[in-house]
Design a protein around this motif. Sequence first.
Motif, PDB file in Angstrom:
ATOM      1  N   PHE A 101       0.845  -1.199   0.000  1.00 20.29           N
ATOM      2  CA  PHE A 101       0.000   0.000   0.000  1.00 20.29           C
ATOM      3  C   PHE A 101       0.881   1.251   0.000  1.00 20.29           C
ATOM      4  O   PHE A 101       0.915   2.003   0.977  1.00 20.29           O
ATOM      5  CB  PHE A 101      -0.911   0.008   1.238  1.00 20.29           C
ATOM      6  CG  PHE A 101      -1.774  -1.210   1.365  1.00 20.29           C
ATOM      7  CD1 PHE A 101      -2.951  -1.322   0.647  1.00 20.29           C
ATOM      8  CD2 PHE A 101      -1.404  -2.257   2.201  1.00 20.29           C
ATOM      9  CE1 PHE A 101      -3.751  -2.445   0.761  1.00 20.29           C
ATOM     10  CE2 PHE A 101      -2.195  -3.385   2.323  1.00 20.29           C
ATOM     11  CZ  PHE A 101      -3.368  -3.483   1.599  1.00 20.29           C
TER      12      PHE A 101
ATOM     13  N   ILE B 124      -0.499   4.984   0.914  1.00 16.05           N
ATOM     14  CA  ILE B 124      -1.016   5.323   2.239  1.00 16.05           C
ATOM     15  C   ILE B 124       0.148   5.804   3.098  1.00 16.05           C
ATOM     16  O   ILE B 124       1.146   5.093   3.234  1.00 16.05           O
ATOM     17  CB  ILE B 124      -1.689   4.104   2.917  1.00 16.05           C
ATOM     18  CG1 ILE B 124      -2.873   3.617   2.081  1.00 16.05           C
ATOM     19  CG2 ILE B 124      -2.151   4.454   4.326  1.00 16.05           C
ATOM     20  CD1 ILE B 124      -3.550   2.388   2.640  1.00 16.05           C
TER      21      ILE B 124
ATOM     22  N   MET C  49      -9.256   4.769   4.129  1.00 12.95           N
ATOM     23  CA  MET C  49      -8.661   4.900   2.794  1.00 12.95           C
ATOM     24  C   MET C  49      -9.508   5.810   1.912  1.00 12.95           C
ATOM     25  O   MET C  49      -8.986   6.539   1.081  1.00 12.95           O
ATOM     26  CB  MET C  49      -8.491   3.515   2.144  1.00 12.95           C
ATOM     27  CG  MET C  49      -7.326   2.730   2.710  1.00 12.95           C
ATOM     28  SD  MET C  49      -7.014   1.199   1.822  1.00 12.95           S
ATOM     29  CE  MET C  49      -8.089   0.077   2.690  1.00 12.95           C
TER      30      MET C  49
ATOM     31  N   SER D  28      -5.191   1.194  -3.306  1.00 11.14           N
ATOM     32  CA  SER D  28      -5.061   0.543  -2.000  1.00 11.14           C
ATOM     33  C   SER D  28      -6.334  -0.175  -1.589  1.00 11.14           C
ATOM     34  O   SER D  28      -6.283  -1.252  -0.989  1.00 11.14           O
ATOM     35  CB  SER D  28      -4.689   1.574  -0.932  1.00 11.14           C
ATOM     36  OG  SER D  28      -3.399   2.061  -1.162  1.00 11.14           O
TER      37      SER D  28
ATOM     38  N   THR E 217      -6.470  -3.428  -3.571  1.00 18.27           N
ATOM     39  CA  THR E 217      -5.470  -4.364  -3.042  1.00 18.27           C
ATOM     40  C   THR E 217      -5.920  -4.938  -1.703  1.00 18.27           C
ATOM     41  O   THR E 217      -5.827  -6.143  -1.461  1.00 18.27           O
ATOM     42  CB  THR E 217      -4.104  -3.664  -2.879  1.00 18.27           C
ATOM     43  OG1 THR E 217      -3.696  -3.149  -4.140  1.00 18.27           O
ATOM     44  CG2 THR E 217      -3.046  -4.614  -2.349  1.00 18.27           C
ATOM     45  N   PHE E 218      -6.431  -4.072  -0.829  1.00 20.30           N
ATOM     46  CA  PHE E 218      -6.888  -4.531   0.485  1.00 20.30           C
ATOM     47  C   PHE E 218      -8.043  -5.518   0.356  1.00 20.30           C
ATOM     48  O   PHE E 218      -8.089  -6.530   1.059  1.00 20.30           O
ATOM     49  CB  PHE E 218      -7.295  -3.338   1.349  1.00 20.30           C
ATOM     50  CG  PHE E 218      -7.814  -3.740   2.700  1.00 20.30           C
ATOM     51  CD1 PHE E 218      -6.978  -4.329   3.634  1.00 20.30           C
ATOM     52  CD2 PHE E 218      -9.139  -3.556   3.034  1.00 20.30           C
ATOM     53  CE1 PHE E 218      -7.449  -4.715   4.881  1.00 20.30           C
ATOM     54  CE2 PHE E 218      -9.621  -3.939   4.272  1.00 20.30           C
ATOM     55  CZ  PHE E 218      -8.772  -4.521   5.191  1.00 20.30           C
TER      56      PHE E 218
END
Length: 196
Positions: free
Chosen positions: A79, A82, A118, A131, A134-135
Motif C-alpha cells: 500500500f 497510504i 482509505m 489501496s 489491493t486490500f
Amino acid sequence: MVNLIWVFMAAGGIIFAMFNGTMADVNEELFQTADDAVMLSISLMSVLVFWLGLMKIAEKAGLLELLARLFRPLIKRLFPDIPDDHPAMGYILSNISANLFGLGNAATPMGIKAMEEMKKLQPDSDQASRSMITFLAINTSSVTLIPTTVIAIRMKYESIAPTEIVATTIVATLISTFGAILVDRFFYSLRERRIK
C-alpha cells in the motif's frame, strides 16, 4: 445483483418443488436447516468468545503490536499510497492479524474502518483507490494460520480430528493470497499502461 440471484434461486426452487410435488419436503427441510443454523451459531459463540479473549490478551501483552511491526514493511510495499502514520495502516494491520487467527468476524469491523480511512485519502472520487482494491483482494483471500471457525464447526459435528485441516489451510490461504496479490498487480500495471 447478488440479491436478485438469490431471489431467482429461491423462487426457482420453490416453483420446481410445487410442480414436482415435493413442497412438503421443502417445508420440512426449511425448518430443519433453520433450527440447525441457530444451534450452530450458539455453539460457535463459545469458540469465538474464547479466541476473541485470547486475541484481547495478545493485544494487551503487545503481541499484536509486535505482529504489526513485523508486517509493516510488507504492508508498506503493498500500500505505497497510504502515509505511514495514517490510521488506515493500523486498521489494515489489525485486520490481517485477526485473519491470521481465523477470526473473520473480528476482522470485519477493522476491515470496514480501514476502507473508510482509505476513502478519506480521496474524498472527491467515487472510484475505489489502488489501496482499496489491493486490500479487498488480500482481505478476501486472507492468510489463515488457525482456522478457528472451521475447527469449531468440525468439533460441533464430532470430527475425529478437527484440527487436521490446519496445515492444508495455511498452504491454501498462502497460495490464494499470493495469487490475489499477483492478479491485483497485473491488472494495476495493465491499467497504468493503458492510461499512458
